[in-house]
Design an enzyme around this catalytic site. Structure first.
Site, PDB file in Angstrom:
ATOM      1  N   LYS A  19       0.843  -1.199   0.000  1.00 41.78           N
ATOM      2  CA  LYS A  19       0.000   0.000   0.000  1.00 41.78           C
ATOM      3  C   LYS A  19       0.881   1.253   0.000  1.00 41.78           C
ATOM      4  O   LYS A  19       0.601   2.229  -0.702  1.00 41.78           O
ATOM      5  CB  LYS A  19      -0.960  -0.030   1.201  1.00 41.78           C
ATOM      6  CG  LYS A  19      -2.076  -1.061   0.991  1.00 41.78           C
ATOM      7  CD  LYS A  19      -2.913  -1.369   2.215  1.00 41.78           C
ATOM      8  CE  LYS A  19      -3.856  -2.541   1.881  1.00 41.78           C
ATOM      9  NZ  LYS A  19      -4.706  -2.999   2.968  1.00 41.78           N
ATOM     10  N   GLN A  23      -5.118  -1.889   9.179  1.00 44.99           N
ATOM     11  CA  GLN A  23      -5.050  -3.234   8.595  1.00 44.99           C
ATOM     12  C   GLN A  23      -5.643  -4.274   9.545  1.00 44.99           C
ATOM     13  O   GLN A  23      -5.308  -4.312  10.725  1.00 44.99           O
ATOM     14  CB  GLN A  23      -3.578  -3.565   8.270  1.00 44.99           C
ATOM     15  CG  GLN A  23      -3.367  -4.832   7.486  1.00 44.99           C
ATOM     16  CD  GLN A  23      -3.876  -4.758   6.037  1.00 44.99           C
ATOM     17  OE1 GLN A  23      -3.911  -3.696   5.415  1.00 44.99           O
ATOM     18  NE2 GLN A  23      -4.285  -5.890   5.508  1.00 44.99           N
ATOM     19  N   ASP A  56     -11.551   2.301   3.378  1.00 47.39           N
ATOM     20  CA  ASP A  56     -11.881   0.864   3.305  1.00 47.39           C
ATOM     21  C   ASP A  56     -13.387   0.658   3.113  1.00 47.39           C
ATOM     22  O   ASP A  56     -13.825  -0.433   2.761  1.00 47.39           O
ATOM     23  CB  ASP A  56     -11.523   0.189   4.640  1.00 47.39           C
ATOM     24  CG  ASP A  56     -10.180  -0.522   4.614  1.00 47.39           C
ATOM     25  OD1 ASP A  56      -9.818  -1.065   3.552  1.00 47.39           O
ATOM     26  OD2 ASP A  56      -9.518  -0.544   5.667  1.00 47.39           O
TER      27      ASP A  56
HETATM   28  N1  GUN Z   1      -7.261  -7.193   5.773  1.00 53.83           N
HETATM   29  C1  GUN Z   1      -7.535  -7.943   4.665  1.00 53.83           C
HETATM   30  N2  GUN Z   1      -8.105  -7.189   3.706  1.00 53.83           N
HETATM   31  C2  GUN Z   1      -8.193  -5.936   4.208  1.00 53.83           C
HETATM   32  C3  GUN Z   1      -8.689  -4.718   3.668  1.00 53.83           C
HETATM   33  O1  GUN Z   1      -9.183  -4.614   2.543  1.00 53.83           O
HETATM   34  N3  GUN Z   1      -8.587  -3.639   4.508  1.00 53.83           N
HETATM   35  C4  GUN Z   1      -8.083  -3.722   5.766  1.00 53.83           C
HETATM   36  N4  GUN Z   1      -8.066  -2.620   6.508  1.00 53.83           N
HETATM   37  N5  GUN Z   1      -7.614  -4.845   6.278  1.00 53.83           N
HETATM   38  C5  GUN Z   1      -7.664  -5.937   5.499  1.00 53.83           C
END
Ligand code: GUN
Length: 285
Positions: free
Chosen positions: A53, A97, A120
């Protein structure tokens, strides 16, 4: 039939160029899209996703901040950090995350993020807006799947779309997005009766189960579009999806690879959401 593989890498490269161009235009007006990513705990897969990211932010010309917190961080400490980021004008998007360490409530963290910075789309305000179809942010993985379908000219309208998996992050919002596009949607899960039969009736089959090799060729209709959302690590450390790729490729018309499929698209959609957040916040809407 031998399936056309849909390259998330290629589609992402094209979309990120467009995000970068839009970010450059925003920068000319004095606004640099800013994303804060929080990683709490030491899940190795999460650490890789967070690194990717950060790299995507660099590629798109965004400002980014990364907060790596030890597994013992208290919920209050994490909520304080989120409150600080909510108030920071350089930060337009906040992502924490998942999964979190067991002593921290996922729901409390999701609720703490300002819905305007919730790139998200996990906050109940944004989840509700996905239900009604009046949304700013689309959850990144389902958004990535829709972008892949669009890029290949695959229209869900009138098609039987079967989503295997009912998670809040993928299965449920995926179903809504397909429904908004006039698909006839069935959501399957671990207690679905005759799962293989339901899957075999799919024109578009989305596998979001989290089990390596779960979808076998006998569960796929000849000519179906198969989207593999799974990211599973085998005992040998290899990354594989939920679909038995080699055998399903013999029956499907289109198939997404793992790696190089949906995963990379997810991050590209995060960049799109962050850009949108920056545009809206700088315009005061
Ligand atoms: N963990 C697995 N996929 C995601 C996601 O799309 N966003 C976040 N914040 N955590 C994750």
């Amino acid at each position: 039939m031998s399936a056309t593989m849909i390259s998330g890498k290629e589609i992402s490269a094209k979309l990120r160029l467009s995000v970068k161009a839009q970010a450059d235009a925003l920068r000319a007006k004095g606004v640099v899209p800013g994303l804060a990513v929080i990683l709490a705990g030491d899940d190795p897969a999460s650490a890789i996703y967070v690194r990717n990211k950060e790299k995507a932010c660099e590629e798109c010309g965004f400002y980014s901040e990364k907060y790596v917190l030890p597994a013992e961080t208290s919920q209050d400490e994490l909520l304080s950090l989120i409150a600080k980021l909510n108030a920071d004008p350089r930060i337009h998007g906040i992502l924490c995350q998942l999964p979190l360490p067991a002593h921290i409530s996922e729901q409390a963290v999701i609720l703490a993020i300002d819905p305007a910075k919730d790139v998200d789309a996990f906050h109940p305000v944004n989840v509700g807006r996905i239900m009604t179809g009046d949304y700013d942010f689309v959850p990144c993985t389902p958004a990535g799947v829709m972008a892949m379908l669009d890029e290949c000219g695959i229209d869900p309208k009138g098609k039987h779309c079967v989503v295997v998996g009912r998670s809040n992050i993928v299965g449920k919002p995926m179903s809504m997005l397909l429904l908004h596009r006039h698909g006839t949607v069935t959501i399957c899960h671990s207690r679905t009766k005759d799962l293989a039969d339901v899957c075999r009736s799919a024109d578009i089959l989305v596998a979001a189960v989290g089990k390596a090799g779960f979808i076998t060729a006998d569960m796929v209709k000849e000519g179906a579009v198969v989207i593999d959302v799974g990211i599973n690590r085998t005992a040998e450390g290899k990354v594989v999806g939920d679909v038995c790729t080699a055998e399903v490729a013999e029956k499907a018309s289109y198939l997404t690879p793992v790696p190089g499929g949906v995963g990379v698209m997810t991050i590209t959609m995060l960049m799109q959401n962050t850009l949108k957040a920056a545009e809206k916040q700088s315009a005061g809407v």
